[in-house]
Every structure is written in structure tokens, then in C-alpha cells.
Design a protein around this motif. Structure first.
Motif, short mmCIF file in Angstrom:
data_model
loop_
_atom_site.label_atom_id
_atom_site.label_comp_id
_atom_site.label_asym_id
_atom_site.label_seq_id
_atom_site.Cartn_x
_atom_site.Cartn_y
_atom_site.Cartn_z
N ASN A 134 19.28 25.96 -63.07
CA ASN A 134 19.71 24.57 -63.18
C ASN A 134 20.30 24.06 -61.87
N THR A 135 21.04 24.92 -61.18
CA THR A 135 21.64 24.51 -59.92
C THR A 135 20.57 24.19 -58.88
N GLU A 136 19.49 24.96 -58.87
CA GLU A 136 18.40 24.70 -57.94
C GLU A 136 17.76 23.33 -58.22
N VAL A 137 17.54 23.03 -59.48
CA VAL A 137 16.96 21.72 -59.85
C VAL A 137 17.91 20.59 -59.45
N ILE A 138 19.20 20.78 -59.72
CA ILE A 138 20.18 19.74 -59.42
C ILE A 138 20.29 19.50 -57.92
N ASN A 139 20.43 20.60 -57.14
CA ASN A 139 20.68 20.47 -55.71
C ASN A 139 19.45 20.07 -54.91
N LYS A 140 18.27 20.53 -55.35
CA LYS A 140 17.06 20.27 -54.57
C LYS A 140 16.24 19.08 -55.08
N GLU A 141 16.49 18.67 -56.32
CA GLU A 141 15.67 17.61 -56.89
C GLU A 141 16.49 16.37 -57.32
N ILE A 142 17.43 16.58 -58.23
CA ILE A 142 18.09 15.43 -58.87
C ILE A 142 19.02 14.69 -57.91
N ILE A 143 19.94 15.41 -57.27
CA ILE A 143 20.90 14.73 -56.39
C ILE A 143 20.20 14.12 -55.17
N PRO A 144 19.23 14.81 -54.51
CA PRO A 144 18.50 14.15 -53.42
C PRO A 144 17.77 12.89 -53.90
N PHE A 145 17.21 12.93 -55.10
CA PHE A 145 16.54 11.74 -55.65
C PHE A 145 17.52 10.58 -55.75
N LEU A 146 18.70 10.84 -56.30
CA LEU A 146 19.69 9.79 -56.47
C LEU A 146 20.20 9.29 -55.12
N SER A 147 20.38 10.20 -54.18
CA SER A 147 20.85 9.82 -52.84
C SER A 147 19.85 8.88 -52.17
N LYS A 148 18.57 9.25 -52.24
CA LYS A 148 17.54 8.40 -51.63
C LYS A 148 17.43 7.06 -52.35
N TYR A 149 17.60 7.09 -53.68
CA TYR A 149 17.49 5.84 -54.45
C TYR A 149 18.59 4.87 -54.05
N VAL A 150 19.83 5.37 -53.95
CA VAL A 150 20.95 4.50 -53.58
C VAL A 150 20.77 3.95 -52.17
N SER A 151 20.31 4.82 -51.24
CA SER A 151 20.08 4.37 -49.86
C SER A 151 18.99 3.32 -49.78
N LYS A 152 17.93 3.51 -50.57
CA LYS A 152 16.79 2.60 -50.52
C LYS A 152 17.08 1.26 -51.17
N THR A 153 17.79 1.29 -52.31
CA THR A 153 18.01 0.05 -53.07
C THR A 153 19.34 -0.62 -52.74
N HIS A 154 20.19 0.10 -52.00
CA HIS A 154 21.54 -0.40 -51.69
C HIS A 154 22.32 -0.72 -52.96
N ASN A 155 22.06 0.07 -54.02
CA ASN A 155 22.77 -0.11 -55.28
C ASN A 155 24.06 0.69 -55.22
N TYR A 156 25.13 0.02 -54.81
CA TYR A 156 26.41 0.69 -54.67
C TYR A 156 27.32 0.44 -55.87
N GLY A 157 26.73 0.00 -56.96
CA GLY A 157 27.51 -0.30 -58.15
C GLY A 157 27.43 0.81 -59.17
N ALA A 158 26.92 0.47 -60.35
CA ALA A 158 26.93 1.40 -61.47
C ALA A 158 26.12 2.66 -61.22
N VAL A 159 24.97 2.54 -60.55
CA VAL A 159 24.12 3.71 -60.31
C VAL A 159 24.85 4.71 -59.42
N ARG A 160 25.46 4.22 -58.37
CA ARG A 160 26.17 5.13 -57.47
C ARG A 160 27.38 5.77 -58.16
N THR A 161 28.11 4.98 -58.93
CA THR A 161 29.28 5.52 -59.64
C THR A 161 28.86 6.64 -60.58
N ALA A 162 27.82 6.40 -61.37
CA ALA A 162 27.34 7.42 -62.31
C ALA A 162 26.78 8.62 -61.56
#
Length: 470
Positions: free
Chosen positions: A216-244
Motif C-alpha cells: 500500500n505504501t508503494e501505491v501511495i508514494n509512487k502513484e496517489i500522492i504524485p497524482f494529487l501533487s501534479k493535479y494541484v500544480s496543474k489546476t492551481h486548486n489550492y482549496g478543498a482538493v489541496r486540503t483533503a
């Protein structure tokens, strides 16, 4: 009357790991080094990155314990509130509520039904087992060692072990939290990104055993969190998505810190210390095994009753029991959450049940080691039990058990017609059948409800000795 309310002053030098709720369940701040795992912060006025401020504003952290005491006072009516919620409003909602809440109530009442005294004991023990994490020989021994004069490095090793054990024991809870946050995040993402994120979340093994964190840690660290990081950077969504996303990362770090291999390494390091062998009584390996076994509920009731109660409260806060009842459900929820406080030094159980066609709401406060300030003294257990029996009234019981000897005070409803000598005789028979001896027993009429800080004055006295560093 026996002076059961009087106890020794508590130790101010530390918090006993033998008590539930000593270690907070809030996630720890992550130490994320990889840029792909950083959830971007919103830019400041000059374009600089601003770090996430947790608990912004002026907060006097030294007053947290005073706030805990105040919330505990406010929660003294919890049994009455729960009795109204379940046995008055709940019974009505079974026939008048929406379909979902009717189903939850039906399942909840089924779990509360007991036909024999043995079933009632199983129900109470299962709820105790479901809540106690730092109990048993291992943690009693560690608490005793921490009260000794030991080296700072050994003390740090013990605390590191306890923190890791807490994360290990919380694995299932943390996975559930991440799953819930994942659903929230998915609903907040742009439609074009939801399916990709959903597929990543499906890779998590929701049934992974405690401490088996590698996959699970491998999926989280290599897939899920990088996905969210790139999404926030790309969309500049610094509100609810970033907080969650930040919350998700915090739970992920705590989950990763519960690695069973790290836990075993710290345990081995701890027991090899000379001071450990000097102060710990018993077999540490066997004590650890028992502690692990205590993490597994012995019965379905240990899981089903809290699960059904949680669903009911959730439905109530969402308005399914009527908009006029939302505040009532939130009030009960806040009082229940007090059990998770870092300051809670007692085992606190709330056990609703139905026995011999009568609804009973019971609340128990238990100190498994009431003489923890006196290591040379025999172990004493103090209990404060409140229960309300349908059409009978409210009862309160205060008891100290010392080496098999019981000192007890019982307060009965003013309207109870049963002669007090019959009540006393029946209770003494029950105590004797369970292998205990009655030293003193006093019966009185319940004219007012006792406060927890009256029965356990050390709770209030700790305010003088506890300071919080954040």
C-alpha cells in the motif's frame, strides 16, 4: 460510608501508557523529501510558497487541559442524551424514519439484545477490548519502567516503540480514513481526472494486515500522492482538493510508520537494554503476543455495535432523523469524541443494551490502576458505573477493588420499592460467585448524579501538572 471517592494524587511526570487515549490519534506531520510527494502550497503575494499553517491564529496551548475538563463536564449528560436518542427517538424512527435509518436502527437494536447474563458480559468485554489499545502486562510494565530513573536514550527507545505500536494498531483505521478521504477527493476533482484517480485508489489493499504496509505504501508514494501533487500544480486548486490531499498525506505517513518490521526492531532493541531486564517482570515476548491478540476483537459484537452506532450518528448529523435533531446528534458525537483526547486517563465505556425486555443505558469509567503513584502498593481498580433501567430509574455504583476485596457504594432511585437489604444481599451474592470478597457495602438514595472528577479527583488535579508543547 466507605471513603471510596478519596485517592492518591496522580503522577505529574508523565502520562501512563497503560491508560487508553494517552496517545492522540491525529496524524503526525510528514517528513516528505521527494518533490513528487509534496502537495504544493498556494503562492503568496510575491509568488513565494507559503507552508500549510495548522491551527492558525492565537492559541494558548497551555489551556488545552482546561478545555478538556470543560468538555468533560459538558459530557456528563451523555447517558441521558443517548437514552433519548436510542430508546425514545430511535424507537419512533424505526417506524417513521427513512428506510436507511430504519435499517440501521433495526441492526443496532439486534446487537443490543441480550437474553442471558453471560451474553451481557460478552457484550461489555467486547466493547472494552475494542477500545483498549495500551493495556495488559506489556504496557503496564513499560509504564513502570518510565517511572524509574533510566537513561534518556532508553526512554526514547520505549517511546519510539509505543508510537510505532500505536501506528501499527491503527492500520485498519488509517486505511479506512484514507479510503474515505479518497472518495471526498474524487468528488472534488475535475470530471476528466476522476476515473484515473479512482483506479489508483482501487490498487490499495483495504484488507491488509496490521503492519503489512509495503504494498500500500508503494501505491501511495509512487502513484496517489504524485497524482494529487501534479493535479494541484496543474489546476492551481489550492482549496478543498489541496486540503483533503494534505490530510491524505498525513494519514499515509502515519500508516507507513506502523511497519511491523520496524516495530519488531524497536522491540528487540528495547528488551536487550540492561535496565529493561532489571525492571520488567515476566516474559516480554509473551506479553507482546498477548498485546497483539488484544487488537483482534473476540466477537462480532466488538465490531458490529460500534459500527451500527456510528452509522446512526452519521445519519443523524446528515439530517436523516429530521433537521430539528441534527444539533442533538452533533452534541452526542462531540461528547463521544472526548474519549479520543490525549488527556483521557481512564477507560470510558458506553454500553447500551436490552435485557429482560427492558432498555438499559450504561456508562462506565474505569481506572485499572488507581494507586499508580505507589509502586509498592497492591494494585487497585476503581470503577464508576452509571446506568438507567427503563421504568425503574437511574443507578450509580462506585467501587474500589483491592486484591480481591471490594469496597462499594450503590445509589438507587428514590422511587425504587425493593427493600435495600434485598438489593444488598443480591449484589453480595453476585460478587461472591465471581470469586471476590465484600469488605464494605453501603446503599444510599441517588439524589444527584456524581461527577467524574469527584470520583476520580486526579483528573482535575492534573491541570496543575500537564503542559502541552506543540
Amino acid at each position: 460510608m466507605a471513603n471510596i471517592l478519596q485517592v492518591q494524587n496522580p503522577t505529574m511526570g508523565g502520562q501512563g501508557i497503560g491508560s487508553p487515549g494517552v496517545y492522540p490519534h491525529s496524524p503526525q506531520t510528514p517528513q516528505i523529501q521527494s518533490p513528487d510527494r509534496v502537495i504544493p502550497s498556494p503562492p503568496g503575494e510575491n509568488g513565494e510558497q507559503i507552508g500549510l499553517e495548522v491551527g492558525e491564529g492565537t492559541i494558548n496551548f497551555e489551556s488545552n487541559y482546561t478545555n478538556f475538563i470543560q468538555r468533560m463536564y459538558e459530557g456528563m449528560q451523555l447517558t441521558m442524551e443517548m437514552e433519548q436518542l436510542l430508546f425514545t427517538d430511535g424507537v419512533a424512527l424505526q417506524t417513521m424514519g427513512d428506510t436507511e435509518i430504519q435499517e440501521v436502527l433495526t441492526q443496532l437494536f439486534t446487537e443490543m439484545e441480550t437474553t442471558e447474563p453471560e451474553e451481557l458480559m460478552t457484550l461489555i468485554e467486547s466493547q472494552q477490548q475494542a477500545q483498549v489499545k495500551f493495556s495488559g502486562e506489556l504496557f503496564d510494565g513499560l509504564r513502570d519502567i518510565l517511572n524509574e530513573k533510566i537513561s534518556p536514550s532508553f526512554r526514547e527507545t520505549i517511546l519510539d516503540f509505543v508510537k510505532t505500536y500505536n501506528n501499527y494498531a491503527s492500520s485498519e483505521h488509517l486505511l479506512n480514513q484514507m479510503e474515505s478521504l479518497g472518495k471526498d477527493i474524487e468528488s472534488l476533482l475535475l470530471p476528466s481526472s476522476r476515473e484515473s484517480f479512482s483506479k489508483l485508489m482501487e490498487q490499495l489493499d483495504k484488507n491488509a494486515a496490521p503492519g503489512d504496509i509495503e504494498k500500500n505504501t508503494e501505491v501511495i508514494n509512487k502513484e496517489i500522492i504524485p497524482f494529487l501533487s501534479k493535479y494541484v500544480s496543474k489546476t492551481h486548486n489550492y482549496g478543498a482538493v489541496r486540503t483533503a490531499s494534505v490530510l491524505f498525506s498525513l494519514y499515509a505517513v502515519k500508516y507507513e510508520a506502523g511497519d511491523k518490521n520496524v516495530l519488531q526492531q524497536l522491540f528487540t532493541k528495547m528488551i536487550k537494554n540492561g535496565d529493561f531486564r532489571m525492571f520488567f517482570k515476566g516474559d516480554p515476548e509473551e506479553a507482546l503476543q498477548k498485546a497483539m491478540e488484544n487488537l483482534r476483537p473476540q466477537s462480532e459484537k466488538a465490531k458490529n455495535l460500534p459500527e451500527m452506532l456510528t452509522k446512526l450518528i452519521q445519519k443523524g448529523t446528515e439530517g436523516s432523523a429530521g433537521s430539528e435533531s441534527v444539533e442533538k446528534y452533533y452534541k452526542v458525537l462531540n461528547h463521544l469524541l472526548m474519549n479520543e483526547s490525549v488527556y483521557m486517563p481512564l477507560l470510558h465505556l458506553l454500553v447500551p443494551f436490552r435485557y429482560q425486555d427492558k432498555n438499559v443505558m450504561s456508562e462506565m469509567w474505569i481506572d485499572p490502576d488507581a494507586e499508580r503513584d505507589r509502586p509498592d502498593a497492591a494494585k487497585k481498580q476503581k470503577l464508576f458505573i452509571k446506568f438507567s433501567i427503563q421504568n425503574v430509574g437511574n443507578f450509580e455504583l462506585i467501587s474500589m477493588v483491592n486484591n480481591g476485596n471490594v469496597n462499594m457504594q450503590i445509589f438507587v432511585p428514590p422511587t425504587l420499592t425493593e427493600p435495600q437489604e434485598n438489593i444488598s444481599r443480591s449484589i453480595q451474592d453476585i460478587i461472591t460467585k465471581n470469586g471476590l470478597r465484600v469488605s464494605t457495602m453501603e446503599l444510599g438514595v441517588l439524589t444527584r448524579s456524581h461527577r467524574v472528577d469527584e470520583v476520580f479527583p486526579e483528573i482535575k488535579e492534573k491541570e496543575k501538572g500537564i503542559n502541552v508543547a506543540v
